[in-house]
Design a protein around this motif. Structure first.
Motif, PDB file in Angstrom:
ATOM      1  N   ALA A   1      12.539 -33.579 -56.714  1.00 37.39           N
ATOM      2  CA  ALA A   1      13.805 -33.389 -57.423  1.00 37.39           C
ATOM      3  C   ALA A   1      14.005 -34.475 -58.482  1.00 37.39           C
ATOM      4  O   ALA A   1      14.611 -34.228 -59.536  1.00 37.39           O
ATOM      5  CB  ALA A   1      14.968 -33.388 -56.438  1.00 37.39           C
ATOM      6  N   LYS A   2      13.503 -35.687 -58.219  1.00 34.74           N
ATOM      7  CA  LYS A   2      13.603 -36.758 -59.208  1.00 34.74           C
ATOM      8  C   LYS A   2      12.693 -36.490 -60.405  1.00 34.74           C
ATOM      9  O   LYS A   2      13.053 -36.780 -61.550  1.00 34.74           O
ATOM     10  CB  LYS A   2      13.246 -38.093 -58.569  1.00 34.74           C
ATOM     11  N   ALA A   3      11.522 -35.940 -60.124  1.00 38.87           N
ATOM     12  CA  ALA A   3      10.542 -35.694 -61.191  1.00 38.87           C
ATOM     13  C   ALA A   3      10.829 -34.405 -61.957  1.00 38.87           C
ATOM     14  O   ALA A   3      10.462 -34.285 -63.132  1.00 38.87           O
ATOM     15  CB  ALA A   3       9.134 -35.644 -60.606  1.00 38.87           C
ATOM     16  N   TYR A   4      11.464 -33.441 -61.277  1.00 49.13           N
ATOM     17  CA  TYR A   4      11.753 -32.142 -61.887  1.00 49.13           C
ATOM     18  C   TYR A   4      13.271 -31.878 -61.791  1.00 49.13           C
ATOM     19  O   TYR A   4      13.742 -31.295 -60.802  1.00 49.13           O
ATOM     20  CB  TYR A   4      11.003 -31.022 -61.165  1.00 49.13           C
ATOM     21  N   PRO A   5      14.046 -32.277 -62.783  1.00 52.82           N
ATOM     22  CA  PRO A   5      15.495 -32.049 -62.712  1.00 52.82           C
ATOM     23  C   PRO A   5      15.872 -30.567 -62.713  1.00 52.82           C
ATOM     24  O   PRO A   5      16.987 -30.211 -62.312  1.00 52.82           O
ATOM     25  CB  PRO A   5      16.024 -32.761 -63.964  1.00 52.82           C
ATOM     26  N   ASN A   6      14.961 -29.707 -63.158  1.00 57.78           N
ATOM     27  CA  ASN A   6      15.221 -28.259 -63.140  1.00 57.78           C
ATOM     28  C   ASN A   6      14.670 -27.685 -61.838  1.00 57.78           C
ATOM     29  O   ASN A   6      13.461 -27.495 -61.695  1.00 57.78           O
ATOM     30  CB  ASN A   6      14.543 -27.585 -64.337  1.00 57.78           C
ATOM     31  N   HIS A   7      15.544 -27.410 -60.888  1.00 59.33           N
ATOM     32  CA  HIS A   7      15.085 -26.898 -59.600  1.00 59.33           C
ATOM     33  C   HIS A   7      16.187 -26.119 -58.900  1.00 59.33           C
ATOM     34  O   HIS A   7      17.364 -26.221 -59.255  1.00 59.33           O
ATOM     35  CB  HIS A   7      14.590 -28.039 -58.701  1.00 59.33           C
TER      36      HIS A   7
ATOM     37  N   TRP B   1      11.746 -23.783 -52.285  1.00 57.42           N
ATOM     38  CA  TRP B   1      12.221 -24.450 -53.493  1.00 57.42           C
ATOM     39  C   TRP B   1      11.350 -24.081 -54.683  1.00 57.42           C
ATOM     40  O   TRP B   1      10.158 -23.841 -54.533  1.00 57.42           O
ATOM     41  CB  TRP B   1      12.168 -25.970 -53.320  1.00 57.42           C
ATOM     42  N   ILE B   2      11.960 -24.097 -55.867  1.00 57.94           N
ATOM     43  CA  ILE B   2      11.245 -23.943 -57.134  1.00 57.94           C
ATOM     44  C   ILE B   2      11.593 -25.143 -58.005  1.00 57.94           C
ATOM     45  O   ILE B   2      12.777 -25.421 -58.242  1.00 57.94           O
ATOM     46  CB  ILE B   2      11.621 -22.641 -57.859  1.00 57.94           C
TER      47      ILE B   2
END
Length: 325
Positions: free
Chosen positions: A153-159, A171-172
């Protein structure tokens, strides 16, 4: 000493007969899976029945004689041929030349059931992040695996994840913004997962991730499969990507029907992903034998590479797929 050798010979001949009978019965039952979802549940472990048949055939060839040898080997051959008819085409279908990646139009995906009892979440998260993937889809992101979710979630703010139902931890994570998204559970469907339309520079496309229940007993998993196909039917099939832990093998009749119903090309071919390492509190596996994690993609996508991840803290191996269009 001759008596011991005689008894050993009798034992091995009896073992050959038993293995051959089991292989023949299971092989024919697997073929019957075309008509019965209950029998199709046996088809998922077709490699086991194939190995049993080959073992029976080998023992009969070495220790049996004359008519007994022919009879036992014929029984084993029934099992070997029945399961081989299901397994071999799947293996051969993966033999194709990879496509060349197109700059700016290539997407790298990681599909991974990270396991709710993950025994090394840090190593799991570090490996996923090291892949520098564009899209990551995970299942069982709760329990001891939740640190993996936090890191992603820290590395991919779009989830996004499933909502409104306890126990849904699919999760995506996306490098690109989510133009639209929805959890299957928001519609109160008996299906775990979600979909998201990604705002890609070359044009939007939709990805979906899901986690099916086990195939035993037959029936409920097939219902989930039909529901998934119906739920995703409004999306453009050319660019649609669907991944997940389907708990279903490619030589099963159920997954064959799903391949057809989705109208997409399955890019994972005979790529075993389960079990891996310590897959329960009492059992471990030296290597995976069942391909149950799959990636589908529409015809606009060409396959550049399909890889299996290393043994980490999960009872699954990750599947890494690179596509281009």
């Amino acid at each position: 000493m001759p008596l011991i050798l005689h008894l050993a010979n009798l034992f091995l001949r009896g073992t050959a007969l038993m293995l051959s009978l089991v292989a023949a019965a299971a092989g024919l039952a697997c073929l019957g899976g075309a008509f019965s979802v209950q029998l199709d549940a046996l088809t998922h472990v077709a490699p086991v029945w194939l190995a049993v048949g080959l073992a029976g055939m080998a023992l009969a060839a070495i220790f049996a004689r004359d008519a007994e040898r022919r009879a036992v080997m014929s029984l084993a051959a029934v099992g070997v041929l029945s399961t081989g008819l299901l397994i071999v085409p799947e293996v051969l279908s993966g033999l194709h030349a990879p496509a060349k990646p197109v700059p700016g139009a290539t997407v790298k995906l990681v599909q991974f059931n990270v396991w709710g009892e993950n025994n090394n979440p840090k190593a799991t998260a570090d490996w996923i992040l090291s892949q520098n993937a564009d899209v990551v889809m995970i299942e069982e992101g709760g329990g001891t695996a939740f640190p993996v979710v936090r890191a992603l979630a820290k590395a991919y703010p779009n989830h996004l994840t499933c909502r409104d139902r306890q126990g849904c931890d699919t999760w995506i994570f996306s490098r690109w913004p989510l133009r639209a998204h929805r959890s299957f559970t928001e519609d109160k469907l008996p299906l775990f997962g979600a979909w998201a339309t990604l705002d890609h520079p070359k044009g939007p496309f939709t990805v979906a991730a899901t986690h099916f229940i086990w195939p035993f007993p037959g029936g409920p998993q097939q219902a989930q499969s039909r529901l998934l196909a119906k739920t995703l039917s409004p999306f453009p099939k050319d660019t649609l990507i669907v991944t997940g832990d389907f708990n279903s093998t490619p030589w099963s009749w159920s997954l064959r029907r799903q391949d057809k119903a989705l109208g997409l090309k399955r890019r994972t071919r005979a790529l075993a992903s389960w079990p891996s390492g310590e897959f329960s509190r009492i059992a471990s596996a030296p290597f995976p034998i069942l391909p149950i994690d799959h990636v589908y993609a529409g015809k606009a996508w060409k396959t550049v590479k399909v890889e299996r991840g290393p043994k980490l803290g999960s009872d699954h191996r990750a599947v890494v797929v690179t596509l281009t269009r």
